[in-house]
Design a protein around this motif. Sequence first.
Motif, PDB file in Angstrom:
ATOM      1  N   ASN A 104       5.175  26.828  -8.684  1.00 46.92           N
ATOM      2  CA  ASN A 104       4.738  26.239  -9.941  1.00 46.92           C
ATOM      3  C   ASN A 104       5.261  24.807 -10.039  1.00 46.92           C
ATOM      4  O   ASN A 104       6.415  24.549  -9.702  1.00 46.92           O
ATOM      5  N   PHE A 105       4.415  23.883 -10.495  1.00 45.45           N
ATOM      6  CA  PHE A 105       4.791  22.476 -10.555  1.00 45.45           C
ATOM      7  C   PHE A 105       4.556  21.922 -11.966  1.00 45.45           C
ATOM      8  O   PHE A 105       3.721  22.433 -12.716  1.00 45.45           O
ATOM      9  N   TYR A 106       5.290  20.868 -12.292  1.00 42.74           N
ATOM     10  CA  TYR A 106       5.041  20.170 -13.553  1.00 42.74           C
ATOM     11  C   TYR A 106       3.653  19.533 -13.506  1.00 42.74           C
ATOM     12  O   TYR A 106       3.197  19.111 -12.434  1.00 42.74           O
ATOM     13  N   PRO A 107       2.970  19.448 -14.655  1.00 43.82           N
ATOM     14  CA  PRO A 107       1.601  18.903 -14.677  1.00 43.82           C
ATOM     15  C   PRO A 107       1.560  17.377 -14.699  1.00 43.82           C
ATOM     16  O   PRO A 107       0.727  16.776 -15.365  1.00 43.82           O
ATOM     17  N   PHE A 108       2.505  16.776 -14.005  1.00 43.35           N
ATOM     18  CA  PHE A 108       2.476  15.332 -13.820  1.00 43.35           C
ATOM     19  C   PHE A 108       3.016  15.016 -12.431  1.00 43.35           C
ATOM     20  O   PHE A 108       3.837  15.757 -11.884  1.00 43.35           O
ATOM     21  N   VAL A 109       2.520  13.928 -11.843  1.00 43.18           N
ATOM     22  CA  VAL A 109       2.917  13.543 -10.490  1.00 43.18           C
ATOM     23  C   VAL A 109       3.247  12.059 -10.475  1.00 43.18           C
ATOM     24  O   VAL A 109       2.851  11.301 -11.370  1.00 43.18           O
ATOM     25  N   PHE A 110       3.955  11.657  -9.425  1.00 46.33           N
ATOM     26  CA  PHE A 110       4.318  10.252  -9.248  1.00 46.33           C
ATOM     27  C   PHE A 110       3.766   9.751  -7.924  1.00 46.33           C
ATOM     28  O   PHE A 110       3.760  10.474  -6.933  1.00 46.33           O
ATOM     29  N   ASN A 111       3.325   8.516  -7.932  1.00 51.82           N
ATOM     30  CA  ASN A 111       2.921   7.865  -6.693  1.00 51.82           C
ATOM     31  C   ASN A 111       3.826   6.681  -6.416  1.00 51.82           C
ATOM     32  O   ASN A 111       3.917   5.745  -7.224  1.00 51.82           O
ATOM     33  N   ASP A 112       4.505   6.763  -5.285  1.00 49.78           N
ATOM     34  CA  ASP A 112       5.284   5.637  -4.789  1.00 49.78           C
ATOM     35  C   ASP A 112       4.327   4.758  -3.994  1.00 49.78           C
ATOM     36  O   ASP A 112       3.331   5.230  -3.447  1.00 49.78           O
ATOM     37  N   ILE A 113       4.615   3.489  -3.929  1.00 53.51           N
ATOM     38  CA  ILE A 113       3.707   2.565  -3.269  1.00 53.51           C
ATOM     39  C   ILE A 113       4.521   1.491  -2.550  1.00 53.51           C
ATOM     40  O   ILE A 113       5.661   1.211  -2.905  1.00 53.51           O
ATOM     41  N   MET A 114       3.952   0.931  -1.522  1.00 54.48           N
ATOM     42  CA  MET A 114       4.602  -0.143  -0.786  1.00 54.48           C
ATOM     43  C   MET A 114       4.974  -1.283  -1.735  1.00 54.48           C
ATOM     44  O   MET A 114       4.243  -1.595  -2.667  1.00 54.48           O
ATOM     45  N   GLY A 115       6.127  -1.890  -1.531  1.00 52.67           N
ATOM     46  CA  GLY A 115       6.598  -2.938  -2.432  1.00 52.67           C
ATOM     47  C   GLY A 115       5.808  -4.228  -2.330  1.00 52.67           C
ATOM     48  O   GLY A 115       5.207  -4.535  -1.298  1.00 52.67           O
ATOM     49  N   LEU A 116       5.806  -4.991  -3.416  1.00 51.59           N
ATOM     50  CA  LEU A 116       5.192  -6.319  -3.431  1.00 51.59           C
ATOM     51  C   LEU A 116       6.134  -7.309  -2.749  1.00 51.59           C
ATOM     52  O   LEU A 116       7.330  -7.316  -3.028  1.00 51.59           O
ATOM     53  N   GLU A 117       5.596  -8.122  -1.864  1.00 52.58           N
ATOM     54  CA  GLU A 117       6.410  -9.091  -1.142  1.00 52.58           C
ATOM     55  C   GLU A 117       5.850 -10.496  -1.315  1.00 52.58           C
ATOM     56  O   GLU A 117       4.686 -10.684  -1.685  1.00 52.58           O
ATOM     57  N   ASP A 118       6.674 -11.469  -1.024  1.00 46.84           N
ATOM     58  CA  ASP A 118       6.303 -12.878  -1.170  1.00 46.84           C
ATOM     59  C   ASP A 118       5.296 -13.270  -0.100  1.00 46.84           C
ATOM     60  O   ASP A 118       5.461 -12.959   1.080  1.00 46.84           O
ATOM     61  N   GLY A 119       4.243 -13.975  -0.493  1.00 46.99           N
ATOM     62  CA  GLY A 119       3.285 -14.515   0.450  1.00 46.99           C
ATOM     63  C   GLY A 119       2.152 -13.565   0.784  1.00 46.99           C
ATOM     64  O   GLY A 119       2.148 -12.396   0.404  1.00 46.99           O
ATOM     65  N   ASN A 120       1.184 -14.081   1.515  1.00 47.79           N
ATOM     66  CA  ASN A 120       0.038 -13.281   1.941  1.00 47.79           C
ATOM     67  C   ASN A 120       0.359 -12.526   3.225  1.00 47.79           C
ATOM     68  O   ASN A 120       1.158 -12.966   4.040  1.00 47.79           O
ATOM     69  N   GLY A 121      -0.291 -11.387   3.406  1.00 42.80           N
ATOM     70  CA  GLY A 121      -0.103 -10.598   4.621  1.00 42.80           C
ATOM     71  C   GLY A 121       1.213  -9.852   4.679  1.00 42.80           C
ATOM     72  O   GLY A 121       1.621  -9.393   5.744  1.00 42.80           O
ATOM     73  N   ARG A 122       1.885  -9.732   3.521  1.00 40.95           N
ATOM     74  CA  ARG A 122       3.155  -9.011   3.463  1.00 40.95           C
ATOM     75  C   ARG A 122       3.148  -8.070   2.258  1.00 40.95           C
ATOM     76  O   ARG A 122       2.684  -8.437   1.185  1.00 40.95           O
TER      77      ARG A 122
END
Length: 285
Positions: A104-122
Motif C-alpha cells: 500500500n502506498f500514499y496517494p502522492f508521488v515525488f519526481n526528482d529531476i536532474m539539476g539546473l546548471e549554468d550555461g547551455n548543454g549542461r
Amino acid sequence: MCLFACSAPPPSPLLETPWREITWGDNSKDLQYLKNFQPQNEEATIRVLLYGPVGAGKSSFINSVNNVLQGRMTHDCLASATTSDQSFTKIYKTYKIKKERRGNFYPFVFNDIMGLEDGNGRGVRAEDIKLALKGHVKDRYKFNPVSSLSDDDPGYNSSPSISDRVHVLVCIYSANAPQMNSSVLEKMREIREAASDLGIPQLAILTHIDSACGETEKNLRNVYRSKHLKKKMGDFSSSLGIPMNCILLMKNYSHETQLNSDVSTLILNALRLMIDFGDDYADKL
C-alpha cells in the motif's frame, strides 16, 4: 555616568517574536492528516515535481519526507554528500512512499529531476521540465543536457493520464547558496512561467537553513525569528517572483541517525501545503 568608553551592544540577529507561527512538538496531527489523505479527484495520484540548481537538496528532501512518514531513517532516493557543479541525478524517477500495510502506498508521488546548471548543454533542459509538467516524460527517462526529449523518443509519453501530469511544482534552493547565477535564474523563471500558463500551483523550499544561519543551527526553532533567513527569503522572492507565503524554510535530514521532532515539524509543514495545493489543482482537471 559611564567612566569608560561605552558602546551599544550589537543588534540581535533574532527578532523578538517569530514572523511566521509554527506549532512545535507534537507532529501526530499532521502525520494523521497525511495517513488519511485521499485525493478529491479519485483518478489522480498527486504528483510533486522538484526542480532547482545542482546540490540544493532535491533528493535529500525526498529521503527526509520518507523518513518522517516511515517513522525511521531511510535511504530510498540516492543523494550525493559531496559538493559538485554537476547533477548527481540523471534520470526522471518517480518515488512512491509505502504506508504501513504491505503493498500500500500514499496517494502522492515525488519526481526528482536532474539539476539546473549554468550555461547551455549542461544539466536538465528547461524544455524537458516543461514536457514533464504536462506528463510527457516517461519514468526512468535519462536526461540529455545537449538535446531535449522529442515526440519520437521512446522516453516520450504521447498520451499522459491525469496522474502522469504534475500537480504541484516545487523549487528547491539552498539558503546557504551564493548569489544565483543569471543563466540558472533565467531557466527557473522560464519553468515558472510555463507552470503558471498551465495553472500549476508552485511552492519554494529553502534548504540548508542550519548552515546558513548560526542561530538556527543552535536552535531550529529560531528559523522564523532569524533576520538573516527572512532577508534570504525576501531576496529569493524578488528574484524568482514566488510570493513569501509560498516559500518555506526547511532542514533536510543529513547527519542525523534518528528522527528529530523539530526537523520533522518543518518537513511536515511543507509536505501538507504541497499536497493540499496539488490536490486542489488535480480536482480541477
